[in-house]
Scaffold this motif. Structure first.
Motif, PDB file in Angstrom:
ATOM      1  N   LEU A  58       9.990   7.150   0.274  1.00 55.39           N
ATOM      2  CA  LEU A  58       9.446   5.863   0.663  1.00 55.39           C
ATOM      3  C   LEU A  58       9.133   5.892   2.162  1.00 55.39           C
ATOM      4  CD1 LEU A  58      10.499   2.440  -0.624  1.00 55.39           C
ATOM      5  CD2 LEU A  58      10.365   2.751   1.842  1.00 55.39           C
ATOM      6  N   VAL A  59       7.883   5.670   2.492  1.00 51.71           N
ATOM      7  CA  VAL A  59       7.427   5.721   3.881  1.00 51.71           C
ATOM      8  C   VAL A  59       7.397   4.295   4.427  1.00 51.71           C
ATOM      9  CG1 VAL A  59       5.564   6.398   5.425  1.00 51.71           C
ATOM     10  CG2 VAL A  59       6.024   7.738   3.348  1.00 51.71           C
ATOM     11  N   PRO A  60       8.205   3.982   5.441  1.00 50.80           N
ATOM     12  CA  PRO A  60       8.224   2.610   5.971  1.00 50.80           C
ATOM     13  C   PRO A  60       6.837   2.186   6.468  1.00 50.80           C
ATOM     14  CG  PRO A  60      10.088   3.860   6.808  1.00 50.80           C
ATOM     15  CD  PRO A  60       9.190   4.850   6.125  1.00 50.80           C
ATOM     16  N   PHE A  61       6.485   0.949   6.138  1.00 54.28           N
ATOM     17  CA  PHE A  61       5.193   0.403   6.540  1.00 54.28           C
ATOM     18  C   PHE A  61       5.420  -1.027   6.990  1.00 54.28           C
ATOM     19  CE2 PHE A  61       1.040  -1.589   5.765  1.00 54.28           C
ATOM     20  CZ  PHE A  61       0.208  -0.697   6.429  1.00 54.28           C
ATOM     21  N   ALA A  62       5.464  -1.211   8.291  1.00 53.40           N
ATOM     22  CA  ALA A  62       5.784  -2.522   8.850  1.00 53.40           C
ATOM     23  C   ALA A  62       4.613  -3.488   8.679  1.00 53.40           C
ATOM     24  CB  ALA A  62       6.128  -2.375  10.326  1.00 53.40           C
ATOM     25  N   ASP A  63       4.917  -4.778   8.696  1.00 51.62           N
ATOM     26  CA  ASP A  63       3.864  -5.780   8.689  1.00 51.62           C
ATOM     27  C   ASP A  63       2.993  -5.607   9.924  1.00 51.62           C
ATOM     28  OD1 ASP A  63       4.789  -6.906   6.347  1.00 51.62           O
ATOM     29  OD2 ASP A  63       6.086  -8.353   7.383  1.00 51.62           O
ATOM     30  N   GLY A  64       1.710  -5.860   9.764  1.00 60.94           N
ATOM     31  CA  GLY A  64       0.781  -5.681  10.868  1.00 60.94           C
ATOM     32  C   GLY A  64       0.784  -6.857  11.819  1.00 60.94           C
ATOM     33  N   PRO A  65       0.013  -6.758  12.860  1.00 64.22           N
ATOM     34  CA  PRO A  65      -0.082  -7.854  13.827  1.00 64.22           C
ATOM     35  C   PRO A  65      -0.752  -9.075  13.210  1.00 64.22           C
ATOM     36  CG  PRO A  65      -1.753  -6.197  14.272  1.00 64.22           C
ATOM     37  CD  PRO A  65      -0.860  -5.623  13.209  1.00 64.22           C
ATOM     38  N   ALA A  66      -0.501 -10.228  13.793  1.00 63.37           N
ATOM     39  CA  ALA A  66      -1.142 -11.456  13.327  1.00 63.37           C
ATOM     40  C   ALA A  66      -2.653 -11.279  13.352  1.00 63.37           C
ATOM     41  CB  ALA A  66      -0.723 -12.623  14.213  1.00 63.37           C
ATOM     42  N   GLY A  67      -3.302 -11.705  12.286  1.00 63.72           N
ATOM     43  CA  GLY A  67      -4.756 -11.612  12.219  1.00 63.72           C
ATOM     44  C   GLY A  67      -5.280 -10.291  11.710  1.00 63.72           C
ATOM     45  N   GLU A  68      -4.397  -9.374  11.302  1.00 61.13           N
ATOM     46  CA  GLU A  68      -4.855  -8.095  10.766  1.00 61.13           C
ATOM     47  C   GLU A  68      -5.680  -8.336   9.509  1.00 61.13           C
ATOM     48  OE1 GLU A  68      -2.878  -3.762  10.038  1.00 61.13           O
ATOM     49  OE2 GLU A  68      -1.951  -5.431   8.948  1.00 61.13           O
ATOM     50  N   THR A  69      -6.865  -7.749   9.436  1.00 62.20           N
ATOM     51  CA  THR A  69      -7.727  -7.928   8.270  1.00 62.20           C
ATOM     52  C   THR A  69      -7.297  -6.990   7.146  1.00 62.20           C
ATOM     53  OG1 THR A  69      -9.327  -6.247   8.953  1.00 62.20           O
ATOM     54  CG2 THR A  69      -9.651  -8.499   9.790  1.00 62.20           C
ATOM     55  N   VAL A  70      -7.818  -7.257   5.950  1.00 61.72           N
ATOM     56  CA  VAL A  70      -7.542  -6.366   4.827  1.00 61.72           C
ATOM     57  C   VAL A  70      -8.047  -4.956   5.138  1.00 61.72           C
ATOM     58  CG1 VAL A  70      -8.118  -5.865   2.427  1.00 61.72           C
ATOM     59  CG2 VAL A  70      -7.550  -8.196   3.099  1.00 61.72           C
ATOM     60  N   GLY A  71      -9.230  -4.855   5.717  1.00 59.59           N
ATOM     61  CA  GLY A  71      -9.763  -3.544   6.056  1.00 59.59           C
ATOM     62  C   GLY A  71      -8.889  -2.793   7.039  1.00 59.59           C
ATOM     63  N   GLU A  72      -8.413  -3.486   8.059  1.00 51.14           N
ATOM     64  CA  GLU A  72      -7.528  -2.861   9.033  1.00 51.14           C
ATOM     65  C   GLU A  72      -6.213  -2.424   8.388  1.00 51.14           C
ATOM     66  OE1 GLU A  72      -9.077  -5.329  12.989  1.00 51.14           O
ATOM     67  OE2 GLU A  72      -7.402  -6.090  11.780  1.00 51.14           O
ATOM     68  N   ARG A  73      -5.700  -3.238   7.487  1.00 56.00           N
ATOM     69  CA  ARG A  73      -4.444  -2.899   6.804  1.00 56.00           C
ATOM     70  C   ARG A  73      -4.624  -1.684   5.900  1.00 56.00           C
ATOM     71  NH1 ARG A  73      -3.408  -7.565   5.337  1.00 56.00           N
ATOM     72  NH2 ARG A  73      -3.797  -7.609   3.099  1.00 56.00           N
ATOM     73  N   VAL A  74      -5.769  -1.594   5.259  1.00 52.63           N
ATOM     74  CA  VAL A  74      -6.057  -0.425   4.416  1.00 52.63           C
ATOM     75  C   VAL A  74      -6.089   0.841   5.258  1.00 52.63           C
ATOM     76  CG1 VAL A  74      -7.866   0.684   3.056  1.00 52.63           C
ATOM     77  CG2 VAL A  74      -7.213  -1.673   2.558  1.00 52.63           C
ATOM     78  N   LEU A  75      -6.795   0.803   6.385  1.00 57.25           N
ATOM     79  CA  LEU A  75      -6.878   1.982   7.248  1.00 57.25           C
ATOM     80  C   LEU A  75      -5.508   2.369   7.788  1.00 57.25           C
ATOM     81  CD1 LEU A  75     -10.161   1.255   9.247  1.00 57.25           C
ATOM     82  CD2 LEU A  75      -9.841   2.803   7.311  1.00 57.25           C
ATOM     83  N   ARG A  76      -4.700   1.378   8.145  1.00 56.21           N
ATOM     84  CA  ARG A  76      -3.356   1.667   8.650  1.00 56.21           C
ATOM     85  C   ARG A  76      -2.473   2.230   7.535  1.00 56.21           C
ATOM     86  NH1 ARG A  76       1.290  -1.453   9.775  1.00 56.21           N
ATOM     87  NH2 ARG A  76       0.274  -3.324   8.947  1.00 56.21           N
ATOM     88  N   SER A  77      -2.656   1.743   6.312  1.00 54.40           N
ATOM     89  CA  SER A  77      -1.907   2.269   5.162  1.00 54.40           C
ATOM     90  C   SER A  77      -2.221   3.743   4.951  1.00 54.40           C
ATOM     91  CB  SER A  77      -2.252   1.485   3.891  1.00 54.40           C
ATOM     92  OG  SER A  77      -1.908   0.129   3.989  1.00 54.40           O
ATOM     93  N   ILE A  78      -3.496   4.085   4.965  1.00 52.73           N
ATOM     94  CA  ILE A  78      -3.911   5.479   4.770  1.00 52.73           C
ATOM     95  C   ILE A  78      -3.313   6.359   5.854  1.00 52.73           C
ATOM     96  CG2 ILE A  78      -5.882   7.054   4.760  1.00 52.73           C
ATOM     97  CD1 ILE A  78      -7.535   4.673   3.614  1.00 52.73           C
ATOM     98  N   ALA A  79      -3.442   5.928   7.096  1.00 54.48           N
ATOM     99  CA  ALA A  79      -2.964   6.738   8.213  1.00 54.48           C
ATOM    100  C   ALA A  79      -1.455   6.936   8.157  1.00 54.48           C
ATOM    101  CB  ALA A  79      -3.365   6.088   9.532  1.00 54.48           C
ATOM    102  N   THR A  80      -0.715   5.892   7.792  1.00 54.99           N
ATOM    103  CA  THR A  80       0.746   5.983   7.746  1.00 54.99           C
ATOM    104  C   THR A  80       1.206   6.946   6.664  1.00 54.99           C
ATOM    105  OG1 THR A  80       0.938   3.707   8.565  1.00 54.99           O
ATOM    106  CG2 THR A  80       2.874   4.641   7.477  1.00 54.99           C
ATOM    107  N   LEU A  81       0.615   6.837   5.465  1.00 56.17           N
ATOM    108  CA  LEU A  81       1.003   7.721   4.374  1.00 56.17           C
ATOM    109  C   LEU A  81       0.566   9.159   4.651  1.00 56.17           C
ATOM    110  CD1 LEU A  81       2.368   7.916   1.637  1.00 56.17           C
ATOM    111  CD2 LEU A  81       0.201   7.249   0.562  1.00 56.17           C
ATOM    112  N   ARG A  82      -0.626   9.324   5.204  1.00 61.35           N
ATOM    113  CA  ARG A  82      -1.129  10.668   5.511  1.00 61.35           C
ATOM    114  C   ARG A  82      -0.224  11.378   6.520  1.00 61.35           C
ATOM    115  NH1 ARG A  82      -6.469   9.926   7.880  1.00 61.35           N
ATOM    116  NH2 ARG A  82      -7.344   9.966   5.780  1.00 61.35           N
ATOM    117  N   GLU A  83       0.221  10.658   7.537  1.00 60.47           N
ATOM    118  CA  GLU A  83       1.058  11.260   8.565  1.00 60.47           C
ATOM    119  C   GLU A  83       2.398  11.716   8.003  1.00 60.47           C
ATOM    120  OE1 GLU A  83       2.958  10.139  12.967  1.00 60.47           O
ATOM    121  OE2 GLU A  83       1.654   8.723  11.919  1.00 60.47           O
TER     122      GLU A  83
END
Length: 365
Positions: A58-83
């Motif tokens: 299980l890879v920790p994935f913190a809540d994003g900053p206020a106002g984070e868009t769905v697109g930004e959250r998707v990109l951050r999800s990919i980057a976190t899991l890839r790393e």
């Protein structure tokens, strides 16, 4: 084989349910299986216990900053899991969704259904997750046909399994408790969102109440990565205009869901887009009359075991028949269909696919 199965969440969405059930069935066959996922918002594990025969990363994935868009959250999800994910130890890397496929690199991909996103980041994620994997599995021939027609990709069809015994055998006292709490009800599982046809079901429910004033509409589930607040607001506004008060349960604990399903008078599944219909197959296992939208994929999967409907007026009529008609032949067909879809069979077919891919790579080396 050392197998990595990747998914994007710990929540009980269809692809996650599929991933865990497949992982456990593969492990029961003697395979070495690890499931990788993102633990969103501090989640310590999956929505249910996982067999100790399956490793969980299980890879920790913190809540994003206020106002984070769905697109930004998707990109951050990919980057976190890839790393976090290292494919090197595995013979097979198998991604179950577009986020995990983008994170995994060279992989096998199960395409559960094909979406059409307008968010640019999601649209690009979806496209890459189709064209970049070196092998594809689909849970129905209809989705495999979409891949062939749209991208020229040949996929292997491996249908879902279903936890038949969990839904076919439930505690009568718990079923009675749900009926005492909810009355006579039509159930749908999957939350309130566009793909699930929630507004159509609401319109059908208003029509259904004219002949069945005592029946209630109950909606369970709804965990999702996406932001459906605008759609939910429209749904709530329309419910108020129609004078309706459906019961929205949200996610239901895993050990309570089978009895909730089994206690329903009918199960509604008016989705606009599906790859298989796992929640609907669980309803058949529970012996509950099933009404689904008239879609080629649902005709393929459910055949004579379900009732089919199009617009809300048809959906209301078929739900009325499902609630009142004694249809033992259709019920028996539903039981038999669900019983045939075992996760053990699905796992064996996955192993065959994995081995064929290994042979292909060896031949080309």
């Amino acid at each position: 084989m050392k197998i990595a199965l990747l998914t994007y969440s710990t929540k009980p969405r269809g692809g996650v349910v599929h991933t865990l059930a497949l992982a456990e069935a593969l492990a029961a066959l003697g395979e070495d299986v690890t499931v990788w996922t993102l633990g969103r918002g501090g989640d310590p594990g999956f929505y249910r216990p996982v067999s100790p025969a399956v490793r969980v990363r299980l890879v920790p994935f913190a809540d994003g900053p206020a106002g984070e868009t769905v697109g930004e959250r998707v990109l951050r999800s990919i980057a976190t899991l890839r790393e976090a994910f290292d494919p090197a130890p595995y013979d097979i890397v198998h991604a179950q969704d577009c986020i995990s496929a983008n994170a995994a690199g060279r992989c096998v991909r199960t395409v559960h259904h094909i979406d059409h996103f307008t968010t640019p980041e999601l649209a690009a994620c979806h496209e890459r997750a189709i064209v970049e994997p070196f092998a594809h599995i689909c849970v129905s021939a209809a989705v495999a046909g979409e891949l062939a027609d749209g991208w020229g990709i040949e996929a292997t069809v491996v249908p879902n399994g279903v936890a038949y015994d969990r839904f076919a055998t439930t505690d009568p006292a718990v079923r009675a408790s749900w009926r005492s709490r909810l009355g006579h009800y039509v159930l749908t599982v999957g939350g309130i969102e566009p793909r699930k046809g929630s507004l159509d079901l609401l319109e059908a429910y208003a029509l259904l109440r004219a002949d069945h004033p005592g029946v209630r509409l109950v909606i369970a589930g709804g965990e999702t990565l996406f932001d459906y607040r605008d759609y939910r607001a429209r749904w709530e506004q329309r419910a108020a205009e129609l004078g309706l008060d459906p019961v929205v349960l949200g996610p239901v604990p895993e050990d309570e869901l089978p009895s909730l399903v089994a206690a329903a008078g009918a199960f509604a599944f008016p989705s606009h887009k599906e790859g298989f219909g796992l929640a609907a197959m669980e309803a058949l296992a529970a012996g509950v009359p099933l009404v689904v939208r008239e879609l080629p994929v649902l005709r393929e999967v459910f055949g004579s075991a379900a009732r089919f409907a199009g617009p809300p007026r048809e959906l209301a009529a078929e739900l009325g028949h499902a609630l009142t008609a004694d249809d033992p032949d259709r019920r028996a067909a539903g039981h038999a269909l669900a019983a045939r879809h075992t996760w053990r069979t699905a796992a064996r077919r996955h192993v065959d696919v994995y081995r064929s891919l290994g042979a292909t790579r060896a031949d080309s080396a």
